[in-house]
Design a protein around this motif. Structure first.
Motif, PDB file in Angstrom:
ATOM      1  N   PRO A  96      -9.882 -43.122  12.620  1.00 17.35           N
ATOM      2  CA  PRO A  96      -9.744 -44.565  12.368  1.00 17.35           C
ATOM      3  C   PRO A  96     -10.070 -44.961  10.935  1.00 17.35           C
ATOM      4  N   ASP A  97      -9.289 -45.896  10.427  1.00 12.48           N
ATOM      5  CA  ASP A  97      -9.439 -46.489   9.093  1.00 12.48           C
ATOM      6  C   ASP A  97      -8.866 -45.630   7.970  1.00 12.48           C
ATOM      7  N   ALA A  98      -8.275 -44.483   8.281  1.00 11.09           N
ATOM      8  CA  ALA A  98      -7.622 -43.640   7.268  1.00 11.09           C
ATOM      9  C   ALA A  98      -8.489 -43.453   6.024  1.00 11.09           C
ATOM     10  N   PRO A  99      -9.605 -42.719   6.143  1.00 17.45           N
ATOM     11  CA  PRO A  99     -10.496 -42.521   4.991  1.00 17.45           C
ATOM     12  C   PRO A  99      -9.825 -41.746   3.862  1.00 17.45           C
ATOM     13  N   ALA A 126      -2.733 -43.717  11.277  1.00 16.74           N
ATOM     14  CA  ALA A 126      -1.770 -42.659  10.951  1.00 16.74           C
ATOM     15  C   ALA A 126      -0.653 -43.208  10.066  1.00 16.74           C
ATOM     16  N   MET A 127      -0.197 -44.409  10.387  1.00 20.89           N
ATOM     17  CA  MET A 127       0.861 -45.033   9.578  1.00 20.89           C
ATOM     18  C   MET A 127       0.387 -45.263   8.141  1.00 20.89           C
ATOM     19  N   ASP A 128      -0.817 -45.812   8.019  1.00 22.96           N
ATOM     20  CA  ASP A 128      -1.344 -46.113   6.691  1.00 22.96           C
ATOM     21  C   ASP A 128      -1.582 -44.840   5.887  1.00 22.96           C
ATOM     22  N   ALA A 129      -2.117 -43.819   6.536  1.00 21.62           N
ATOM     23  CA  ALA A 129      -2.345 -42.546   5.843  1.00 21.62           C
ATOM     24  C   ALA A 129      -1.033 -41.951   5.367  1.00 21.62           C
ATOM     25  N   ALA A 130      -0.013 -41.986   6.218  1.00 22.98           N
ATOM     26  CA  ALA A 130       1.288 -41.431   5.847  1.00 22.98           C
ATOM     27  C   ALA A 130       1.877 -42.156   4.643  1.00 22.98           C
ATOM     28  N   LYS A 131       1.761 -43.480   4.632  1.00 25.27           N
ATOM     29  CA  LYS A 131       2.280 -44.251   3.502  1.00 25.27           C
ATOM     30  C   LYS A 131       1.547 -43.897   2.209  1.00 25.27           C
ATOM     31  N   ALA A 132       0.218 -43.801   2.302  1.00 27.77           N
ATOM     32  CA  ALA A 132      -0.572 -43.471   1.108  1.00 27.77           C
ATOM     33  C   ALA A 132      -0.243 -42.075   0.595  1.00 27.77           C
ATOM     34  N   ILE A 133      -0.089 -41.124   1.505  1.00 28.49           N
ATOM     35  CA  ILE A 133       0.281 -39.761   1.111  1.00 28.49           C
ATOM     36  C   ILE A 133       1.655 -39.766   0.447  1.00 28.49           C
ATOM     37  N   ILE A 178      -6.324 -48.474   3.707  1.00 23.13           N
ATOM     38  CA  ILE A 178      -7.116 -47.245   3.775  1.00 23.13           C
ATOM     39  C   ILE A 178      -8.582 -47.602   3.572  1.00 23.13           C
ATOM     40  N   SER A 179      -9.472 -46.655   3.869  1.00 20.01           N
ATOM     41  CA  SER A 179     -10.895 -46.969   3.732  1.00 20.01           C
ATOM     42  C   SER A 179     -11.558 -46.075   2.694  1.00 20.01           C
ATOM     43  N   ASP A 180     -12.525 -46.663   2.038  1.00 21.42           N
ATOM     44  CA  ASP A 180     -13.336 -45.982   1.041  1.00 21.42           C
ATOM     45  C   ASP A 180     -14.732 -45.790   1.637  1.00 21.42           C
ATOM     46  N   PRO A 181     -15.000 -44.622   2.236  1.00 20.11           N
ATOM     47  CA  PRO A 181     -16.288 -44.436   2.908  1.00 20.11           C
ATOM     48  C   PRO A 181     -17.475 -44.441   1.959  1.00 20.11           C
ATOM     49  N   GLU A 182     -17.251 -44.146   0.690  1.00 20.59           N
ATOM     50  CA  GLU A 182     -18.359 -44.154  -0.264  1.00 20.59           C
ATOM     51  C   GLU A 182     -18.911 -45.556  -0.478  1.00 20.59           C
ATOM     52  N   ASN A 183     -18.017 -46.548  -0.446  1.00 19.31           N
ATOM     53  CA  ASN A 183     -18.428 -47.926  -0.728  1.00 19.31           C
ATOM     54  C   ASN A 183     -18.299 -48.851   0.474  1.00 19.31           C
ATOM     55  N   ASN A 184     -17.962 -48.268   1.644  1.00 20.52           N
ATOM     56  CA  ASN A 184     -17.818 -49.066   2.866  1.00 20.52           C
ATOM     57  C   ASN A 184     -16.846 -50.230   2.674  1.00 20.52           C
ATOM     58  N   LYS A 185     -15.687 -49.915   2.119  1.00 17.04           N
ATOM     59  CA  LYS A 185     -14.684 -50.943   1.867  1.00 17.04           C
ATOM     60  C   LYS A 185     -13.318 -50.497   2.376  1.00 17.04           C
ATOM     61  N   LYS A 186     -12.501 -51.495   2.685  1.00 22.73           N
ATOM     62  CA  LYS A 186     -11.101 -51.237   2.979  1.00 22.73           C
ATOM     63  C   LYS A 186     -10.274 -51.611   1.756  1.00 22.73           C
ATOM     64  N   LEU A 187      -9.278 -50.798   1.457  1.00 24.82           N
ATOM     65  CA  LEU A 187      -8.441 -50.988   0.284  1.00 24.82           C
ATOM     66  C   LEU A 187      -6.989 -51.116   0.722  1.00 24.82           C
ATOM     67  N   VAL A 188      -6.237 -51.939   0.022  1.00 30.40           N
ATOM     68  CA  VAL A 188      -4.844 -52.186   0.401  1.00 30.40           C
ATOM     69  C   VAL A 188      -3.898 -51.708  -0.693  1.00 30.40           C
ATOM     70  N   ILE A 189      -2.948 -50.881  -0.297  1.00 30.51           N
ATOM     71  CA  ILE A 189      -1.845 -50.461  -1.159  1.00 30.51           C
ATOM     72  C   ILE A 189      -0.612 -51.204  -0.671  1.00 30.51           C
ATOM     73  N   ALA A 190       0.025 -51.964  -1.527  1.00 31.07           N
ATOM     74  CA  ALA A 190       1.188 -52.765  -1.126  1.00 31.07           C
ATOM     75  C   ALA A 190       2.391 -52.460  -2.010  1.00 31.07           C
ATOM     76  N   ASP A 191       3.502 -52.178  -1.371  1.00 32.11           N
ATOM     77  CA  ASP A 191       4.740 -51.868  -2.088  1.00 32.11           C
ATOM     78  C   ASP A 191       5.875 -51.956  -1.070  1.00 32.11           C
ATOM     79  N   ALA A 292     -12.003 -59.765   9.045  1.00 34.17           N
ATOM     80  CA  ALA A 292     -11.903 -58.531   9.831  1.00 34.17           C
ATOM     81  C   ALA A 292     -11.927 -57.298   8.939  1.00 34.17           C
ATOM     82  N   HIS A 293     -11.299 -57.382   7.784  1.00 38.16           N
ATOM     83  CA  HIS A 293     -11.305 -56.238   6.861  1.00 38.16           C
ATOM     84  C   HIS A 293     -12.721 -55.895   6.405  1.00 38.16           C
TER      85      HIS A 293
END
Length: 427
Positions: A96-99, A126-133, A178-191, A292-293
């Motif tokens: 969960p959260d695509a770290p 899974a969708m978010d991870a695939a897009k980021a990859i 996606i999530s940044d576990p080091e800083n406990n944040k969610k990050l958004v990539i938009a395109d 929620a984010h």
């Protein structure tokens, strides 16, 4: 965000932010956003496999999680790829959260295996991870450097999608969270190029979802539709999609919650999630998502659950400025009749959300929430909303804190009330 109240009155601030967002909305309306070719119905995941095999890819990276691979849900797709002579490898370590560390590993596997396309198979993570990859490998950039809007010069590799939940609508959206576990944040990539080329809505893959996941993901889709409908970027197209989604969710979510094997209701929920995705990917979301984010980034609260808990509080904060929109939603949800007073219909819709949440076992409090965290959560949520979302009414950090406090666990709330009473008595 902190400096704005020192420079403008609350009214001026709201007017200024609203003007900026309306201008941004005009730009968004002109932005071409592709829509994937959709395959719908039982067995459509296998049909997608046959289609992808015909596209001449050398090797497909399937991005999923271990639960899905362990249940054999990939079998129809992988069998079709094999029959079509297309090689594939499975990366099933998404959680969960695509770290970011998992996305980094996915990028490495994509490269070492010589892949040239991706099938995202699973829920939103899974969708978010695939897009980021997919965007990272073509731009030779770390996912952190892609956070924001259009940070990649090149389009991602071809991405195909098979959602296994009816909630995120990620198969039609332009974003990857996606999530940044080091800083406990969610990050958004938009395109806009992140929208998959083809997607399959296969209700057979959803029949085994537990009731709590069915409920949370369904409420996620409902939140997408509502926030898209009440925001300032809505269009006639997004309104049609949002209204269709709301009607279908009210007709089917309780059904699949009680009977997960109902294929017709599962397919309708998958379509509702898809329509809501089409609505919010252009009309955007609002304060519910902004809060929620933060809850997801801090406590790893499932996104749909966080949306479901905060939705009634935010809608009531908006007040009369959205009553006309809520009245329309009430009629579409069949909880009110056309011709009733707007305020009556709006109240009926708000009450219907409360009733739906009760029927689905959605908690009223967030057990993980800690009082000491609320100021920082509210500040981050307001910054996200102010800089990204065309909300119908802007909220101050102080108001946001009040809304978040409303979902504190009962023990924390009682402690707070006792402390306040002691202070008053001492004074």
């Amino acid at each position: 965000m902190v400096l704005i109240p020192n420079l403008l009155s609350d009214v001026g601030r709201s007017v200024g932010l609203s003007t900026v967002m309306r201008v941004a909305g005009l730009v968004t309306r002109l932005l071409p956003i592709p829509q994937p070719t959709m395959l719908v119905g039982p067995g459509s995941s296998a049909r997608l496999g046959h289609a992808v095999a015909g596209f001449g890819h050398q090797k497909i990276l399937i991005v999923t999680d271990r639960v899905i691979s362990g249940l054999g849900l990939l079998d129809g797709l992988t069998r079709a790829l094999t029959e079509g002579g297309t090689a594939f490898c499975v990366f099933d370590e998404i959680t969960p959260d695509a770290p970011i560390p998992q996305i980094e590993k996915g990028i490495e596997i994509f490269k070492t295996e010589g892949c040239d396309a991706i099938v995202a198979f699973g829920g939103g993570s899974a969708m978010d991870a695939a897009k980021a990859i997919g965007l990272s490998v073509t731009n030779h950039k770390h996912p952190r450097r892609l956070v924001g809007y259009f940070r990649g010069f090149h389009a991602p590799v071809p991405i195909y999608a098979v959602p296994t939940t009816a909630g995120t609508g990620s198969e039609v959206t332009v974003a990857a969270v996606i999530s940044d576990p080091e800083n406990n944040k969610k990050l958004v990539i938009a395109d806009s190029r992140l929208v998959p080329k083809m997607a399959a809505l296969d209700p057979e893959l959803m029949t085994g979802l537990p009731p709590d996941i069915t409920a949370a993901t369904g409420m996620d889709a409902l939140t997408h539709a509502i926030e898209a409908f009440i925001g300032h970027w809505s269009t006639s197209f997004t309104d049609r999609m949002a209204l269709a989604a709301v009607g279908m969710i009210y007709d089917n979510l309780r059904v699949v919650y009680k009977n997960g094997k109902d294929l017709t209701a599962r397919e309708n929920m998958a379509l509702a999630s898809n329509y809501a995705g089409l609505a919010f990917t252009r009309a955007n979301v609002g304060n519910v998502h902004a809060i929620a984010h933060q809850l997801g980034g801090k406590y790893h609260t499932p996104h749909g659950l966080a949306n479901a808990i905060m939705l009634p509080h935010v809608l009531r904060f908006y007040g009369p400025c959205i009553h006309d929109k809520l009245a329309v939603l009430a009629v579409r949800a069949k909880v009110g009749a056309a011709g009733e007073p707007v305020d009556v219909l709006a109240q009926k819709f708000l009450e219907s959300i409360d009733a739906l949440s009760r029927d689905l076992g959605i908690p009223r409090q967030l057990d993980a929430l800690r009082k000491a965290d609320i100021p920082a959560l509210a500040k981050a949520a307001c910054w996200e909303a102010d800089t990204n979302y065309p909300v119908p009414r802007y909220m101050s950090v102080e108001t946001c804190e009040e809304l978040i406090r409303a979902v504190l666990p009962k023990a924390a709330s009682r402690k707070k009330s006792t402390g306040q009473a002691s202070t008053r008595n001492a004074g």
